[in-house]
Enzyme design. Structure first.
Site, PDB file in Angstrom:
ATOM      1  N   GLY A 132       0.835  -1.195   0.000  1.00 15.61           N
ATOM      2  CA  GLY A 132       0.000   0.000   0.000  1.00 15.61           C
ATOM      3  C   GLY A 132       0.870   1.245   0.000  1.00 15.61           C
ATOM      4  O   GLY A 132       2.064   1.171   0.293  1.00 15.61           O
TER       5      GLY A 132
ATOM      6  N   HIS B  83       7.856  -8.045  -3.572  1.00 12.57           N
ATOM      7  CA  HIS B  83       6.550  -8.482  -4.097  1.00 12.57           C
ATOM      8  C   HIS B  83       6.671  -9.833  -4.821  1.00 12.57           C
ATOM      9  O   HIS B  83       7.094  -9.859  -5.974  1.00 12.57           O
ATOM     10  CB  HIS B  83       6.007  -7.430  -5.076  1.00 12.57           C
ATOM     11  CG  HIS B  83       5.613  -6.160  -4.404  1.00 12.57           C
ATOM     12  ND1 HIS B  83       4.342  -5.926  -3.955  1.00 12.57           N
ATOM     13  CD2 HIS B  83       6.339  -5.071  -4.071  1.00 12.57           C
ATOM     14  CE1 HIS B  83       4.286  -4.734  -3.386  1.00 12.57           C
ATOM     15  NE2 HIS B  83       5.485  -4.199  -3.448  1.00 12.57           N
TER      16      HIS B  83
ATOM     17  N   LYS C 115     -10.816 -11.559 -15.624  1.00 12.94           N
ATOM     18  CA  LYS C 115     -10.983 -11.559 -17.074  1.00 12.94           C
ATOM     19  C   LYS C 115     -10.552 -12.883 -17.724  1.00 12.94           C
ATOM     20  O   LYS C 115     -11.242 -13.432 -18.572  1.00 12.94           O
ATOM     21  CB  LYS C 115     -10.135 -10.416 -17.651  1.00 12.94           C
ATOM     22  CG  LYS C 115     -10.390 -10.113 -19.087  1.00 12.94           C
ATOM     23  CD  LYS C 115     -11.528  -9.173 -19.174  1.00 12.94           C
ATOM     24  CE  LYS C 115     -11.751  -8.523 -20.459  1.00 12.94           C
ATOM     25  NZ  LYS C 115     -12.780  -7.483 -20.282  1.00 12.94           N
TER      26      LYS C 115
END
Ligand code: XMP
Length: 509
Positions: A51, A164, A365
């Site tokens: 964040g 990450h 998607k």
């Protein structure tokens, strides 16, 4: 199920998507979610996302501490890593920034980093660092600048990673997430096989014999949603609102597609003149979006009235909303800093008192495309790139005029054609031409020309939340550029946009 607590990271969806691709269902929750909700949902593991904030700031997002007593493994990433340290008694301070690829030196034998080499390429993006660990934790990895880049308390099954693992540039990030799933003891049995039958049954149970109106756009999501609804009930009415700021040949393409697929009630509303009139003179991006959104609702409402007069009561509204749309609009409705107003979710049903039917609301998607393949929809329709609700309006910077729409349509058509012919189209998340409202000089034959600049944009992405510019071969770009300058009147130059998202967005407005 794994819960991803969202601390405002662009990567929160990527984390959930990666976990799903490992065969475990993952959902995103606000960071304010109380532990009781997670307990009721029977989550088997919790991931705290990154964040933009600093944990030591006033009003920085925090965590319900009771989560640590659930006995469920917790993995903090970036901000989540710092939050774990901060909340459990460690220390976080501002530090030198690390941005991009770094080398992690793995230390000790953390289960989370099992199977990794001694040195690993990881991807970092932070300006704060953990400098003291809470009790019970030990360091399991460091980089040159960041001594506590990974920490673990194996007993409590609580882990922190400053980097990450969800992004591709962390080369063995998927291995780390797989290790976390193992630590959580999750069964890897999440699959969309058979989901079509379940969704159709749910639609049937909800709508019974009632009629469903479906706004279709020609895009993948509304196509797959319509096809599922059509399997559940013959009472589906599809309406395509043409706001005139759409791709070349689009209205004819959509009509043919739906008719070929056997939709008996397909309706077309040509509203381009209303939209052109209302958009005249407007240059502010948010104002453009507002006008388009509002007018769209008006035109759609009028169409529904007309269909009701013809066919009787319509109680349901079908929508191709997918999971990221839902999470993002919930966030946008709360956040003061709205980046862009997306108009395709919300608005309609509240005003029209229609009940929503959103069969794809929990899917990403690529899962929607997979589902579309399962139910036999044509591949070229499923592989179409996403197209924004406000259409070419967000690709024409400044005022929208008939001339500019024509230019963008032609340039876009040529670029797409080149990408399809060279096999590039399917490798790309989204590609298009945008018009920049500045003019530049060129030479045509022996005379001077003066015209607009077209910017070609093509990006790779997993979910549209983050994106990288597509490394299209130069000869493809060159052919597209030369065809555009030669064939599209009013264009003297073509440039290729190589900005990533963030900091740019995919669209221009
Ligand atoms: P941005 O430009 O925000 O776009 O990076 C991310 C993705 O969202 C699409 N997009 C929209 N889709 N209504 C839509 O249906 C909208 O108002 C809208 N704005 C952007 C964009 O094409 C990209 O895929």
């Amino acid at each position: 199920m794994i819960a991803v607590l969202d601390y405002g990271s662009q990567f929160a969806h990527l984390i959930a998507r990666r976990i799903r691709s490992l065969g475990v269902y993952a959902e995103i929750f606000p960071n304010t979610t109380p532990s009781s909700v997670l307990k009721n949902k029977k989550v088997e593991g919790i991931i705290l996302s990154g964040g933009p904030r600093s944990v030591y700031e006033n009003n920085a997002p925090t965590i319900d501490k009771r989560i640590f007593t659930l006995g469920v493994p917790v993995l903090g990433l970036c901000y989540g890593h710092q939050l774990l340290a901060h909340t459990l008694g460690g220390k976080v301070v501002p530090s030198s920034k690390e941005y991009g690829k770094e080398t992690l030196t793995v230390a000790g034998k953390s289960r989370l980093l099992q199977g990794l080499g001694k040195k690993e390429q990881v991807w970092m993006s932070h300006g704060d660092s953990v400098v003291a660990l809470p009790q019970g934790f030990s360091v399991s990895g460091s980089t040159q600048e960041c001594k506590i880049a990974a920490f673990a308390d194996e007993k409590r099954r609580t882990y922190g990673l400053q980097f990450h693992p969800e992004v591709q540039h962390t080369l063995h990030g998927m291995k780390i997430l797989e290790n976390f799933i193992k630590i959580c003891g999750c069964k890897r049995n999440y699959t969309i096989k058979g989901l079509d039958r379940k969704l159709v049954a749910e639609i049937k149970a909800k709508v019974g014999n009632g009629a469903v109106i479906m706004g279709v756009s020609g895009g993948v999501d509304s196509l797959v949603a319509s096809a599922l609804i059509k399997t559940a009930t013959p009472n589906i009415y599809c309406a395509f609102v043409d706001h005139g700021i759409i791709r070349k040949g689009e209205a004819a393409y959509v009509k043919e597609l739906y008719e070929k697929l056997g939709f008996r009630h397909y309706y077309y509303a040509d509203a381009s003149q209303i939209f052109y009139t209302r958009l005249k003179g407007i240059t502010d991006p948010e104002e453009k979006r507002r006008v388009i959104g509002k007018t769209f609702i008006e035109v759609f409402e009028a169409k529904v009235k007309e269909l009701k007069a013809k066919h009787g009561e319509i109680r349901f509204l079908g929508q191709g909303t997918i999971y990221p749309d839902r999470i993002e609009s919930a966030k946008a409705s709360k956040a003061a800093d709205v980046i862009k107003t997306h108009h395709n979710v919300g608005g309609l049903p509240a005003k029209m008192r229609l009940k929503l039917v959103e069969p794809l609301k929990d899917l990403y998607k690529d899962e929607v495309r997979e589902l579309g393949k399962m139910i036999g929809l044509p591949l070229d329709a499923l592989m179409r790139h996403p197209f924004p609700g406000p259409g070419l309006a967000v690709r024409i910077v400044g005022e929208i005029t008939a001339e500019r729409i024509g230019i963008v349509q032609e340039a876009d058509f040529i670029f797409t054609d080149e990408l399809k012919k060279t096999g590039q189209y399917d490798k790309i998340w989204q590609a298009f031409a945008a018009l920049l409202p500045v003019k530049a000089v060129g030479v045509m034959g022996d005379s001077r020309s003066y015209g607009y600049i077209i910017s070609l944009r093509a990006v790779t992405s997993v979910d549209g939340m983050t994106a990288d510019w597509a490394k299209i071969p130069n000869d493809v770009l060159e052919r597209a550029a030369s065809r555009i300058v030669k064939n599209v009147r009013g264009v003297t130059r073509v440039v290729y946009d190589i900005t990533q998202k963030p900091p740019a967005t995919i669209e221009y407005e």
